[in-house]
Design an enzyme around this catalytic site. Structure first.
Site, short mmCIF file in Angstrom:
data_model
loop_
_atom_site.label_atom_id
_atom_site.label_comp_id
_atom_site.label_asym_id
_atom_site.label_seq_id
_atom_site.Cartn_x
_atom_site.Cartn_y
_atom_site.Cartn_z
N SER A 96 44.40 36.67 49.64
CA SER A 96 45.35 37.51 48.92
C SER A 96 46.73 37.41 49.56
O SER A 96 47.31 36.33 49.62
CB SER A 96 44.83 38.95 48.86
N ASP A 220 39.79 37.85 38.18
CA ASP A 220 40.69 38.55 39.10
C ASP A 220 41.73 39.37 38.33
O ASP A 220 42.49 38.82 37.53
CB ASP A 220 41.39 37.53 40.00
N HIS A 248 38.86 39.92 42.36
CA HIS A 248 39.72 39.58 43.49
C HIS A 248 38.93 39.36 44.77
O HIS A 248 39.42 38.75 45.71
CB HIS A 248 40.74 40.71 43.70
#
Length: 278
Positions: A96, A220, A248
């Site tokens: 991320s 996601d 995610h």
């Protein structure tokens, strides 16, 4: 083993260092800490990987300075850790926001000491919509999250957690994951969210010249799948590995596939650089 590395005067970041062998360095995402990789760090040492997890400044056990939350500064922190530990032939894994910081490291420091890059559900090349890039959150949506951070950060983290995973997770796991975010400094949470809003890595992608894998959940809702396609197009020769049933959190939504693909890609490095460490 855990210890601290000084990355600039008065600022120390926490490093968890487990196992021995070929070095893997993991950079966590917003707003959690190195413990998010629990289900990877408990396995990688079994396969001959020295697993080094870093708490970014402001998160986990690291120091919490008032300044220094740009991608440039956090990439410099990673550089200081790699230099201090004198690591060679690093497999750099960023999740991320950690993926975005890993990309900036590769561009800003010419990929020094890194021979392989793995981007996991990376918040890159841009986390927010902008001219020529209609993907991700709007800047107004991030502004609303910034306001919520200063009013009710626990609820912000609850709402974020509700869109994080695509698969069912236990209440206990959900609570644990939220607690990782609550351990962060509120100011660091705010400032790194601003960096997510404002930073643009599109020009950085062409500066990556090591074997790169992009692991990304097709479901996601935080860093939507078109971001993965943009990274794949921008990083020459990169490998895009879609996770059909993941949000995610592909590292947990499809944990077994994640481990298999990760080990396969890590092992492939010997075909590029040989067995000798560089």
């Amino acid at each position: 083993m855990g210890y601290y590395v000084t990355v600039e005067k008065g600022v120390n970041v926490y490093v968890e260092d487990v196992g021995s062998g070929k070095p893997v360095v993991l950079i966590h995402g917003w707003p959690v800490n190195h413990n998010m990789f629990e289900y990877q760090t408990s396995q990688l040492p079994k396969y001959g990987y020295r697993t080094i997890s870093i708490d970014l400044r402001g998160f986990g056990k690291s120091d919490r300075p008032w300044q220094g939350y740009s991608y440039d500064r956090m990439a410099d922190d990673i550089h200081e850790v790699l230099e201090t530990l004198r690591l060679k032939n690093v497999r750099l894994i960023g999740f991320s926001m950690g993926g975005a910081i890993a990309i900036r490291y590769m561009a800003r420091h010419a990929g020094k000491r890194v021979s392989q890059l793995i981007l996991v559900d990376a918040a890159a090349p841009a986390f927010t919509q902008r001219p020529g890039f209609p993907y991700g959150f709007t800047k107004a949506e991030i502004d609303a999250l910034l306001e919520q951070n200063d009013k009710d950060r626990p609820q912000l983290l609850t709402d974020f957690g509700n869109i994080f995973f695509a698969q069912s997770i236990s209440d206990s796991f959900r609570n644990w994951f939220q607690l990782l975010g609550l351990e962060a400094d509120s100011h660091a949470t705010y400032e790194t969210l601003k960096s997510l809003r404002d930073e643009d890595l599109r020009a950085d992608l062409a500066k990556i010249h090591v074997p790169t894998a992009i692991f990304h959940g097709k479901l996601d809702k935080v860093a939507p799948y078109p971001l993965a396609i943009a990274m794949n197009e921008g990083i020459k020769g990169s490998l895009l590995v879609p996770f059909e049933h993941s949000g995610h959190g592909s590292f947990y939504d499809e944990r077994e596939k994640f481990h298999k693909e990760l080990l396969s890609f890590l092992d492939s490095l010997r075909y590029f650089v040989g067995e000798e460490e560089i």
